[in-house]
Scaffold this active site. Structure first.
Site, PDB file in Angstrom:
ATOM      1  N   GLY A   1     -27.882 -36.391 -56.877  1.00 18.84           N
ATOM      2  CA  GLY A   1     -28.102 -35.184 -57.679  1.00 18.84           C
ATOM      3  C   GLY A   1     -26.978 -34.194 -57.471  1.00 18.84           C
ATOM      4  O   GLY A   1     -25.894 -34.557 -56.995  1.00 18.84           O
TER       5      GLY A   1
ATOM      6  N   CYS B   1     -35.706 -24.508 -47.542  1.00 19.35           N
ATOM      7  CA  CYS B   1     -35.738 -25.005 -46.161  1.00 19.35           C
ATOM      8  C   CYS B   1     -34.546 -25.849 -45.710  1.00 19.35           C
ATOM      9  O   CYS B   1     -33.988 -25.579 -44.654  1.00 19.35           O
ATOM     10  CB  CYS B   1     -37.035 -25.744 -45.921  1.00 19.35           C
ATOM     11  SG  CYS B   1     -38.411 -24.578 -45.905  1.00 19.35           S
TER      12      CYS B   1
HETATM   13  P1  NAD Z   1     -42.693 -17.385 -47.999  1.00 21.93           P
HETATM   14  O1  NAD Z   1     -41.577 -16.439 -47.971  1.00 21.93           O
HETATM   15  O2  NAD Z   1     -43.126 -18.018 -49.271  1.00 21.93           O
HETATM   16  O3  NAD Z   1     -44.001 -16.689 -47.375  1.00 21.93           O
HETATM   17  C1  NAD Z   1     -43.999 -15.866 -46.241  1.00 21.93           C
HETATM   18  C2  NAD Z   1     -45.056 -14.789 -46.440  1.00 21.93           C
HETATM   19  O4  NAD Z   1     -45.243 -14.092 -45.205  1.00 21.93           O
HETATM   20  C3  NAD Z   1     -44.643 -13.728 -47.472  1.00 21.93           C
HETATM   21  O5  NAD Z   1     -45.632 -13.630 -48.492  1.00 21.93           O
HETATM   22  C4  NAD Z   1     -44.531 -12.437 -46.653  1.00 21.93           C
HETATM   23  O6  NAD Z   1     -44.878 -11.281 -47.346  1.00 21.93           O
HETATM   24  C5  NAD Z   1     -45.500 -12.721 -45.512  1.00 21.93           C
HETATM   25  N1  NAD Z   1     -45.279 -11.890 -44.327  1.00 21.93           N
HETATM   26  C6  NAD Z   1     -44.107 -11.551 -43.729  1.00 21.93           C
HETATM   27  N2  NAD Z   1     -44.327 -10.762 -42.676  1.00 21.93           N
HETATM   28  C7  NAD Z   1     -45.662 -10.565 -42.589  1.00 21.93           C
HETATM   29  C8  NAD Z   1     -46.512  -9.830 -41.717  1.00 21.93           C
HETATM   30  N3  NAD Z   1     -46.015  -9.107 -40.708  1.00 21.93           N
HETATM   31  N4  NAD Z   1     -47.852  -9.851 -41.930  1.00 21.93           N
HETATM   32  C9  NAD Z   1     -48.373 -10.569 -42.953  1.00 21.93           C
HETATM   33  N5  NAD Z   1     -47.606 -11.292 -43.815  1.00 21.93           N
HETATM   34  C10 NAD Z   1     -46.275 -11.298 -43.641  1.00 21.93           C
HETATM   35  O7  NAD Z   1     -42.320 -18.512 -46.935  1.00 21.93           O
HETATM   36  P2  NAD Z   1     -42.745 -20.056 -46.945  1.00 21.93           P
HETATM   37  O8  NAD Z   1     -41.908 -20.816 -47.896  1.00 21.93           O
HETATM   38  O9  NAD Z   1     -44.244 -20.148 -47.037  1.00 21.93           O
HETATM   39  O10 NAD Z   1     -42.275 -20.475 -45.483  1.00 21.93           O
HETATM   40  C11 NAD Z   1     -42.925 -20.007 -44.330  1.00 21.93           C
HETATM   41  C12 NAD Z   1     -42.467 -20.806 -43.136  1.00 21.93           C
HETATM   42  O11 NAD Z   1     -42.864 -22.163 -43.267  1.00 21.93           O
HETATM   43  C13 NAD Z   1     -40.940 -20.841 -42.938  1.00 21.93           C
HETATM   44  O12 NAD Z   1     -40.656 -20.875 -41.574  1.00 21.93           O
HETATM   45  C14 NAD Z   1     -40.542 -22.158 -43.563  1.00 21.93           C
HETATM   46  O13 NAD Z   1     -39.377 -22.691 -43.010  1.00 21.93           O
HETATM   47  C15 NAD Z   1     -41.722 -23.037 -43.208  1.00 21.93           C
HETATM   48  N6  NAD Z   1     -41.949 -24.167 -44.135  1.00 21.93           N
HETATM   49  C16 NAD Z   1     -41.839 -23.961 -45.473  1.00 21.93           C
HETATM   50  C17 NAD Z   1     -42.104 -25.016 -46.353  1.00 21.93           C
HETATM   51  C18 NAD Z   1     -41.956 -24.836 -47.843  1.00 21.93           C
HETATM   52  O14 NAD Z   1     -41.990 -25.841 -48.539  1.00 21.93           O
HETATM   53  N7  NAD Z   1     -41.794 -23.646 -48.365  1.00 21.93           N
HETATM   54  C19 NAD Z   1     -42.505 -26.252 -45.844  1.00 21.93           C
HETATM   55  C20 NAD Z   1     -42.634 -26.404 -44.457  1.00 21.93           C
HETATM   56  C21 NAD Z   1     -42.350 -25.343 -43.617  1.00 21.93           C
HETATM   57  C1  UGA Z   2     -38.525 -30.287 -47.777  1.00 24.06           C
HETATM   58  C2  UGA Z   2     -39.109 -31.491 -47.032  1.00 24.06           C
HETATM   59  O1  UGA Z   2     -39.182 -32.624 -47.910  1.00 24.06           O
HETATM   60  C3  UGA Z   2     -40.516 -31.182 -46.511  1.00 24.06           C
HETATM   61  O2  UGA Z   2     -41.016 -32.281 -45.753  1.00 24.06           O
HETATM   62  C4  UGA Z   2     -40.434 -29.937 -45.632  1.00 24.06           C
HETATM   63  O3  UGA Z   2     -41.729 -29.574 -45.158  1.00 24.06           O
HETATM   64  C5  UGA Z   2     -39.838 -28.793 -46.422  1.00 24.06           C
HETATM   65  O4  UGA Z   2     -38.517 -29.167 -46.905  1.00 24.06           O
HETATM   66  C6  UGA Z   2     -39.659 -27.578 -45.579  1.00 24.06           C
HETATM   67  O5  UGA Z   2     -39.484 -27.652 -44.388  1.00 24.06           O
HETATM   68  O6  UGA Z   2     -39.700 -26.530 -46.215  1.00 24.06           O
HETATM   69  P1  UGA Z   2     -38.811 -29.177 -50.172  1.00 24.06           P
HETATM   70  O7  UGA Z   2     -37.829 -28.161 -49.717  1.00 24.06           O
HETATM   71  O8  UGA Z   2     -40.032 -28.742 -50.900  1.00 24.06           O
HETATM   72  O9  UGA Z   2     -39.332 -30.039 -48.917  1.00 24.06           O
HETATM   73  O10 UGA Z   2     -38.028 -30.152 -51.134  1.00 24.06           O
HETATM   74  P2  UGA Z   2     -37.613 -31.716 -51.152  1.00 24.06           P
HETATM   75  O11 UGA Z   2     -38.468 -32.425 -52.099  1.00 24.06           O
HETATM   76  O12 UGA Z   2     -37.486 -32.269 -49.801  1.00 24.06           O
HETATM   77  O13 UGA Z   2     -36.145 -31.582 -51.783  1.00 24.06           O
HETATM   78  C7  UGA Z   2     -35.131 -30.868 -51.088  1.00 24.06           C
HETATM   79  C8  UGA Z   2     -33.844 -30.919 -51.863  1.00 24.06           C
HETATM   80  O14 UGA Z   2     -33.277 -32.232 -51.853  1.00 24.06           O
HETATM   81  C9  UGA Z   2     -33.986 -30.544 -53.333  1.00 24.06           C
HETATM   82  O15 UGA Z   2     -32.886 -29.782 -53.736  1.00 24.06           O
HETATM   83  C10 UGA Z   2     -34.014 -31.888 -54.039  1.00 24.06           C
HETATM   84  O16 UGA Z   2     -33.593 -31.839 -55.367  1.00 24.06           O
HETATM   85  C11 UGA Z   2     -33.040 -32.676 -53.177  1.00 24.06           C
HETATM   86  N1  UGA Z   2     -33.273 -34.134 -53.238  1.00 24.06           N
HETATM   87  C12 UGA Z   2     -34.381 -34.679 -52.661  1.00 24.06           C
HETATM   88  C13 UGA Z   2     -32.345 -34.936 -53.856  1.00 24.06           C
HETATM   89  O17 UGA Z   2     -31.310 -34.466 -54.398  1.00 24.06           O
HETATM   90  N2  UGA Z   2     -32.556 -36.296 -53.867  1.00 24.06           N
HETATM   91  C14 UGA Z   2     -33.640 -36.870 -53.305  1.00 24.06           C
HETATM   92  O18 UGA Z   2     -33.765 -38.109 -53.348  1.00 24.06           O
HETATM   93  C15 UGA Z   2     -34.588 -36.041 -52.696  1.00 24.06           C
END
Ligand code: NAD
Ligand code: UGA
Length: 430
Positions: A252, A259
């Site tokens: 891609g 993340c």
């Molecule tokens: P996000 O920014 O979508 O959500 C975080 C939320 O926390 C926000 O709504 C914010 O307002 C709130 N917040 C901040 N400070 C606060 C406080 N003091 N009290 C109450 N609420 C508060 O973030 P996210 O994407 O959900 O990611 C959260 C964590 O999880 C990160 O560390 C990320 O790396 C991890 N993570 C994310 C994903 C993903 O796919 N987005 C997947 C796995 C792990």
């Molecule tokens: C990723 C991981 O897959 C999750 O397991 C993890 O929890 C999360 O990060 C996190 O820690 O936040 P996500 O960020 O939702 O999840 O997206 P992915 O589906 O993993 O894709 C990540 C990036 O790689 C995107 O830009 C996607 O387009 C790209 N990608 C993925 C490719 O270009 N090719 C692939 O085959 C797969």
């Protein structure tokens, strides 16, 4: 069990809704009062499949409530999940200020024996860090801290949470580990209980490995272009090897999202701090940057060698399909590069909405794929939204200045596109 979830973002909202679905009593807190207000009314502020149904179910059963402010959620909680953001800091490390702030806020109100769980992605040492902050801020001695990293993907967060490949719990205290694992009763997945440092490292290793896998196939795609091979055939051929597998072998425009970039950066920072130069991972980052640039080159070639004055239609802005998330999206970075070189960019994304307007004020946002292609010298497909497969390419071609399409996601059929008279380019394909 009584659970508090702090942060109602992608991870917090999913965690809260899914635990309520599993029968627990959940209070979810955010500092964003508007977000909380919408959630209380049953409005989901993010695009996530299955979430509206789960939220409605949780609110109706009263097992899921939303409040403003972490202290209001934790008073009676047996387990508190920290799900706040851990963005990339200026030095490349994970910024722990949101986690620290929550720990300080909740410490004085935690009941004795509460288990505080880091679900945010946090560097090795963060379980101890949170324990220390809680003690300093007045938590009682019985409060323990565990790590329970989250592996969900955006766009399929609910499905991933309820059907995980594994559940990882890092905790020194066996009773706390058992309590956290019991929350997941009803979910069929291996539970790995380990020490906190290993649990924290597992999360970074998983994301770094997946990002490296994507960079690897993107590098192979570049090779395929040089030697006239087809990366789709190659991915299929290596994917049949069970040790390699088919997933994460889609070439891609490069990986992005909320993340991979920040977690890879945090791991590189931690490695350097530990005296180890993680050259393999740095290589994956370098390939990724080069991949963005390769896409810009393809568009430049498609419009005839110079982007200055060219009109480029962009299909897709989110970092992947089925999410509204624009954080660190390769599509956004590529749009900026096209603008830098003097192109007029007109873009369409089915989900990016208002956020796109804020992030890309110089891009002309259009209502649909046809509108984005109208009058363009080339269209570049940057996000693999399914609807782009089904557009009427005759209509698209007729509306364009020239029939040129760069398919940065290998979504379309090259032979069919050429039959329709398009100058068609993809990634790693003849
Ligand atoms: P996000 O920014 O979508 O959500 C975080 C939320 O926390 C926000 O709504 C914010 O307002 C709130 N917040 C901040 N400070 C606060 C406080 N003091 N009290 C109450 N609420 C508060 O973030 P996210 O994407 O959900 O990611 C959260 C964590 O999880 C990160 O560390 C990320 O790396 C991890 N993570 C994310 C994903 C993903 O796919 N987005 C997947 C796995 C792990
Ligand atoms: C990723 C991981 O897959 C999750 O397991 C993890 O929890 C999360 O990060 C996190 O820690 O936040 P996500 O960020 O939702 O999840 O997206 P992915 O589906 O993993 O894709 C990540 C990036 O790689 C995107 O830009 C996607 O387009 C790209 N990608 C993925 C490719 O270009 N090719 C692939 O085959 C797969």
């Amino acid at each position: 069990m009584k659970i508090a979830v702090i942060g109602a973002g992608y991870v917090g909202l999913t965690t809260a809704s899914c635990f309520a679905h599993l029968g627990h009593d959940v209070i979810c807190a955010d500092i964003d009062a508007e977000r909380v207000g919408r959630l209380q009314k049953g409005e989901v502020p993010i695009l996530e499949a299955g979430m509206p149904e789960l939220l409605a179910e949780g609110l109706a059963s009263q097992r899921l409530r939303f409040v403003v402010g972490a202290p209001n959620a934790v008073r009676n909680a047996e387990v508190v999940f920290l799900c706040v953001q851990t963005p990339q800091g200026d030095d490349g490390a994970a910024d722990m200020k949101y986690v620290e702030a929550v720990a300080r806020e909740i410490a004085p109100v935690l009941a004795p024996n509460t288990v505080v769980v880091n679900k945010s992605t946090v560097p090795v040492g963060s379980t101890l860090f949170v324990q220390r902050v809680l003690s300093e801020a007045g938590a009682t001695d019985g409060v323990s801290v565990a790590s329970n990293p989250e592996f969900l993907r955006e766009g399929q967060a609910v499905r991933d949470f309820l059907n995980p490949d594994r559940i990882v719990i890092g905790c020194e205290n066996p009773e706390s580990a058992v309590r956290v694992s019991e929350l997941y009763k009803g979910i069929h997945a291996p539970v790995l209980v380990t020490d906190p440092a290993s649990a924290e490292m597992i999360k970074y290793a998983a994301n770094a490995f997946l990002a490296t896998k994507v960079s690897f196939i993107n590098a192979i795609a570049s090779m395929c272009e040089a030697v006239d091979a087809d990366v789709r055939e190659v991915a299929l051929g290596i994917g049949y090897d069970a040790r390699i597998g088919f997933q994460f072998l889609h070439p891609g425009p490069g990986w992005g999202g909320s993340c991979f970039p920040k977690d890879v950066s945090a791991l590189l920072y931690a490695a350097r701090n530990a005296g180890y130069e993680f050259e393999l991972l740095q290589g994956a980052v370098d390939v990724n940057r080069a991949q963005y640039e390769r896409m810009v080159t393809k568009v430049r070639d498609a419009v005839g060698g110079s982007l200055a004055g060219a009109v480029v239609g962009v299909w897709g802005l989110t970092f992947k399909a089925d999410t509204d998330d624009l954080r660190d999206s390769p599509a956004v970075a590529i749009c900026k590069r096209l603008l830098d070189e003097g192109a007029t960019v007109q873009a369409y994304d089915p989900a990016a909405g208002e956020q796109a307007r804020r992030l890309l004020p110089a891009v002309d946002l259009r209502a649909d794929a046809y509108d984005a292609a109208a009058g363009a010298d080339a269209v570049v497909l940057l996000t693999e939204w399914d609807e782009f497969r089904w557009v009427d390419f005759e209509r698209v071609g007729a509306a364009m200045r020239k029939r040129a399409l760069v398919d940065a996601r290998n979504l379309l059929d090259p032979a069919a596109m050429r039959r329709r008279g398009f100058n068609y380019d993809a990634v790693g394909r003849r």
